[in-house]
Design a protein around this motif. Structure first.
Motif, PDB file in Angstrom:
ATOM      1  N   VAL A  53      46.515  36.017  33.938  1.00  0.00           N
ATOM      2  CA  VAL A  53      46.624  35.562  35.331  1.00  0.00           C
ATOM      3  C   VAL A  53      45.539  36.147  36.226  1.00  0.00           C
ATOM      4  CG1 VAL A  53      49.084  35.140  35.145  1.00  0.00           C
ATOM      5  CG2 VAL A  53      48.296  37.351  35.987  1.00  0.00           C
ATOM      6  N   THR A  54      44.844  37.190  35.763  1.00  0.00           N
ATOM      7  CA  THR A  54      43.772  37.771  36.580  1.00  0.00           C
ATOM      8  C   THR A  54      42.379  37.385  36.089  1.00  0.00           C
ATOM      9  OG1 THR A  54      43.798  39.813  35.252  1.00  0.00           O
ATOM     10  CG2 THR A  54      45.185  39.753  37.235  1.00  0.00           C
ATOM     11  N   LEU A  55      42.325  36.578  35.032  1.00  0.00           N
ATOM     12  CA  LEU A  55      41.037  36.254  34.412  1.00  0.00           C
ATOM     13  C   LEU A  55      40.058  35.628  35.397  1.00  0.00           C
ATOM     14  CD1 LEU A  55      39.722  36.453  31.629  1.00  0.00           C
ATOM     15  CD2 LEU A  55      40.479  34.121  31.171  1.00  0.00           C
ATOM     16  N   ASN A  56      40.539  34.779  36.273  1.00  0.00           N
ATOM     17  CA  ASN A  56      39.660  34.104  37.233  1.00  0.00           C
ATOM     18  C   ASN A  56      39.746  34.705  38.634  1.00  0.00           C
ATOM     19  OD1 ASN A  56      38.654  32.125  35.360  1.00  0.00           O
ATOM     20  ND2 ASN A  56      40.656  31.114  35.485  1.00  0.00           N
ATOM     21  N   GLU A  57      40.256  35.929  38.720  1.00  0.00           N
ATOM     22  CA  GLU A  57      40.331  36.645  39.996  1.00  0.00           C
ATOM     23  C   GLU A  57      39.265  37.745  39.973  1.00  0.00           C
ATOM     24  OE1 GLU A  57      42.219  35.970  42.536  1.00  0.00           O
ATOM     25  OE2 GLU A  57      43.768  34.634  41.748  1.00  0.00           O
ATOM     26  N   PRO A  58      38.135  37.548  40.628  1.00  0.00           N
ATOM     27  CA  PRO A  58      37.008  38.481  40.481  1.00  0.00           C
ATOM     28  C   PRO A  58      37.281  39.905  40.933  1.00  0.00           C
ATOM     29  CG  PRO A  58      36.611  36.915  42.260  1.00  0.00           C
ATOM     30  CD  PRO A  58      37.809  36.425  41.533  1.00  0.00           C
TER      31      PRO A  58
END
Length: 219
Positions: free
Chosen positions: A63-68
């Motif tokens: 869930v954090t993969l695309n949260e820079p």
């Protein structure tokens, strides 16, 4: 100097509330990074056996993969003999001496903090952010007067930079924020899954739902 928040917990499973907290605090506290620390187990909750730490870590990574500005730390998973927050925060202070550290806890953890090992030290070695919940009343009578003197109440002050008001120079502060007004319970999500109530999908990101279903985490 970087401003970094660390959010410890079971995350069993990670849900929309956790992500909403991270996004809101990144803005309100003008953070450079927000780091989730899944616990191997919560030592003050000895009667509860959490889901495998590796499954919870994997779901947080998804869930954090695309949260820079969000990351997930394995530090508590990889040090099972040191599960206490006081040890984690002491280690973070030693490893990040030039950064400003914030430790995030929920309202229920704040109200139960006296059950934590060396709880007074936990509340004094770094800045603390207490995130309120609609169903939990925030109180202060359970902590010492010295700790109460460092509380900065930011409720109804969600704008960036508001945290500077009321901070005592040179000392860690305890910030109370209501910037997130969600009441999502991981316990309820697990119950709904066990009871085949499909409404649990509304409370978790799609990546988490897919992972739970593929690997039958709570069945």
């Amino acid at each position: 100097m970087k401003r970094i928040a660390f959010y410890g917990g079971s995350f069993d499973p990670p849900h929309r509330g956790h992500l909403t907290v991270a996004r809101a605090l990144l803005t309100q506290f003008e953070l450079h990074e927000f780091i989730f620390i899944p616990a191997l187990h919560a030592p003050h909750k000895v009667r509860l056996k959490p889901t495998s730490a590796y499954d919870r870590y994997a779901m947080l990574c998804l869930v954090t993969l695309n949260e820079p500005h969000m990351k997930v730390s394995k530090m508590e998973i990889e040090t099972p003999d040191r599960p206490y927050s006081v040890e984690t925060l002491t280690r973070l202070n030693a490893e990040l001496p030039d950064d400003e550290i914030f430790f995030v806890m929920g309202a229920d953890s704040w109200m139960d903090v006296r059950t934590w090992r060396e709880w007074e030290k936990v509340l004094t070695i770094t800045n603390i952010i207490v995130v309120s919940r609609p169903d939990v009343e925030i109180g202060f009578s359970h902590v010492t007067e010295e700790i109460r003197s460092r509380v900065v109440d930011l409720r109804e002050k969600s704008e960036p930079g508001a945290m500077a008001t009321g901070v005592r120079s040179g000392e860690p502060s305890i910030f109370i924020t209501d910037t997130v007004n969600l009441d999502i319970s991981a316990t309820e999500i697990r119950r709904k899954i066990r009871e085949n109530d499909p409404s649990w999908h509304e409370d978790v990101p799609p990546e988490v739902a897919n992972y739970i279903e593929k690997y039958q985490i709570y069945n």
